[in-house]
Design a protein around this motif. Structure first.
Motif, PDB file in Angstrom:
ATOM      1  N   SER A 219       0.809  -1.223   0.000  1.00  0.00           N
ATOM      2  CA  SER A 219       0.000   0.000   0.000  1.00  0.00           C
ATOM      3  C   SER A 219       0.839   1.268   0.000  1.00  0.00           C
ATOM      4  N   GLY A 220       2.013   1.234   0.612  1.00  0.00           N
ATOM      5  CA  GLY A 220       2.866   2.423   0.639  1.00  0.00           C
ATOM      6  C   GLY A 220       3.920   2.420  -0.450  1.00  0.00           C
ATOM      7  N   ARG A 221       3.808   1.513  -1.398  1.00  0.00           N
ATOM      8  CA  ARG A 221       4.830   1.363  -2.439  1.00  0.00           C
ATOM      9  C   ARG A 221       4.324   1.801  -3.814  1.00  0.00           C
ATOM     10  N   SER A 222       3.188   2.467  -3.862  1.00  0.00           N
ATOM     11  CA  SER A 222       2.582   2.941  -5.117  1.00  0.00           C
ATOM     12  C   SER A 222       2.239   1.788  -6.060  1.00  0.00           C
ATOM     13  N   ILE A 223       1.939   0.626  -5.472  1.00  0.00           N
ATOM     14  CA  ILE A 223       1.488  -0.521  -6.251  1.00  0.00           C
ATOM     15  C   ILE A 223       0.097  -0.889  -5.763  1.00  0.00           C
ATOM     16  N   GLN A 224      -0.896  -0.664  -6.591  1.00  0.00           N
ATOM     17  CA  GLN A 224      -2.285  -0.920  -6.208  1.00  0.00           C
ATOM     18  C   GLN A 224      -2.608  -2.398  -6.368  1.00  0.00           C
ATOM     19  N   VAL A 225      -3.172  -2.989  -5.308  1.00  0.00           N
ATOM     20  CA  VAL A 225      -3.602  -4.381  -5.355  1.00  0.00           C
ATOM     21  C   VAL A 225      -5.119  -4.426  -5.302  1.00  0.00           C
ATOM     22  N   GLN A 226      -5.731  -5.039  -6.305  1.00  0.00           N
ATOM     23  CA  GLN A 226      -7.181  -5.186  -6.366  1.00  0.00           C
ATOM     24  C   GLN A 226      -7.543  -6.662  -6.230  1.00  0.00           C
ATOM     25  N   ILE A 227      -8.538  -6.936  -5.403  1.00  0.00           N
ATOM     26  CA  ILE A 227      -9.045  -8.295  -5.258  1.00  0.00           C
ATOM     27  C   ILE A 227     -10.427  -8.320  -5.898  1.00  0.00           C
ATOM     28  N   VAL A 228     -10.494  -8.811  -7.124  1.00  0.00           N
ATOM     29  CA  VAL A 228     -11.723  -8.736  -7.913  1.00  0.00           C
ATOM     30  C   VAL A 228     -12.031 -10.118  -8.496  1.00  0.00           C
ATOM     31  N   PRO A 229     -12.945 -10.866  -7.883  1.00  0.00           N
ATOM     32  CA  PRO A 229     -13.282 -12.200  -8.411  1.00  0.00           C
ATOM     33  C   PRO A 229     -13.820 -12.104  -9.840  1.00  0.00           C
ATOM     34  N   ASN A 230     -13.534 -13.109 -10.632  1.00  0.00           N
ATOM     35  CA  ASN A 230     -14.120 -13.187 -11.970  1.00  0.00           C
ATOM     36  C   ASN A 230     -14.297 -14.644 -12.361  1.00  0.00           C
ATOM     37  N   ASP A 231     -15.303 -14.905 -13.186  1.00  0.00           N
ATOM     38  CA  ASP A 231     -15.623 -16.260 -13.621  1.00  0.00           C
ATOM     39  C   ASP A 231     -14.998 -16.554 -14.979  1.00  0.00           C
ATOM     40  N   MET A 232     -14.866 -17.827 -15.260  1.00  0.00           N
ATOM     41  CA  MET A 232     -14.322 -18.255 -16.544  1.00  0.00           C
ATOM     42  C   MET A 232     -15.248 -17.818 -17.678  1.00  0.00           C
TER      43      MET A 232
END
Length: 278
Positions: A219-232
């Motif tokens: 979070s403090g490294r300018s790297i955004q992490v998104q947790i976004v489920p998606n289906d096949m």
């Protein structure tokens, strides 16, 4: 073959029937270039074996095509559900043999990741392939995609893919990994390579704590992490298959098998018992 079907061959883009049953979704599509002519998602997992052939017939009817119009058949090779992925592979091999079409295997994990890219990252990259770093130097904007399928006991089927100016590429091979160690590896790699963002997709529902740890650590490294489920999605699988076919790649129908990644649990226990028994 109708004149309309014949026309599909003339612009250099193959017509692909794509099929995957490695997850809870029976995902299938007919794609032509960047267009989806027909697609289906069914979440009746226990009925994959019953529904697959009828869904393929339905797809072709919706697309207004018959088998002669297809240039190839793409199959999700896994990893994933041990029983599930064998259904698509068996159907795909059978149809490729009967219809005399090229068979193209595609990683199911890559298809999941590519679907996530098409949903969210593709538009961002199209408008901002470059970004300025703190020293004012122009650098390539890179997005990472981490697909997850639960493999029980804290493990996941996963891999790592990247989209950026260099195109779509694999960064880490498919495999079964302990989620905790996988997050440690991703954290180390991200601090070294500094992607613009990391999107964790597929089915992260049982691994949100570890995914959250990655997000908090970066979070403090300018790297955004998104947790976004998606289906096949069958269309993503089909586009990847079309790309392989255009490169002149295809698989041998007779020797093609699912990517099991590891022995099924029952087979592993049996093998261990035999080994102990001498």
């Amino acid at each position: 073959m109708t004149a309309q079907q014949e026309g599909f061959y003339r612009d250099g883009s193959p017509v692909i029937l794509a099929l995957d049953t490695s997850t809870a979704a029976l995902a299938a599509a007919v794609v032509h270039g960047g267009s989806t002519l027909a697609d289906i998602q069914s979440f009746a997992e226990r009925n994959h074996s019953v529904l697959t052939v009828s869904k393929v017939q339905e797809l072709l009817q919706v697309a207004g095509l018959d088998a002669s119009a297809l240039d190839g058949i793409t199959v999700g090779q896994g990893p994933g559900s041990y029983t599930g992925m064998r259904i698509a592979v068996t159907v795909g091999k059978t149809l490729a043999w009967v219809w005399d079409k090229p068979l193209i295997g595609v990683s199911s994990l890559e298809a999941l990741a590519y679907g996530a890219y098409r949903e969210g990252g593709e538009a961002q990259l199209a408008g901002a392939v470059k970004q300025q770093d703190v020293e004012g130097l122009q650098t390539t904007r890179r997005e990472w995609y981490v697909p997850l399928m639960d493999a029980r006991r804290g493990q996941v089927y996963t891999g790592l893919f990247e989209a950026g100016e260099g195109g779509w590429q694999r960064r880490r091979p498919d495999g079964i990994r302990l989620m905790q160690k996988w997050v440690d590896e991703l954290l180390e790699l991200a601090l070294q390579d500094k992607p613009a963002s990391i999107r964790i997709g597929g089915d992260p529902s049982l691994h949100e704590e570890e995914a959250g740890r990655l997000a908090a650590s970066l979070s403090g490294r300018s790297i955004q992490v998104q947790i976004v489920p998606n289906d096949m999605e069958g269309r993503s699988l089909g586009m990847l298959g079309a790309d392989r076919l255009l490169r002149g790649e295809q698989d041998d129908i007779h020797s093609f098998v699912p990517n099991y990644t590891q022995l099924a649990e029952a087979e592993a226990k049996l093998a261990a018992a035999r080994q102990q028994g001498g």
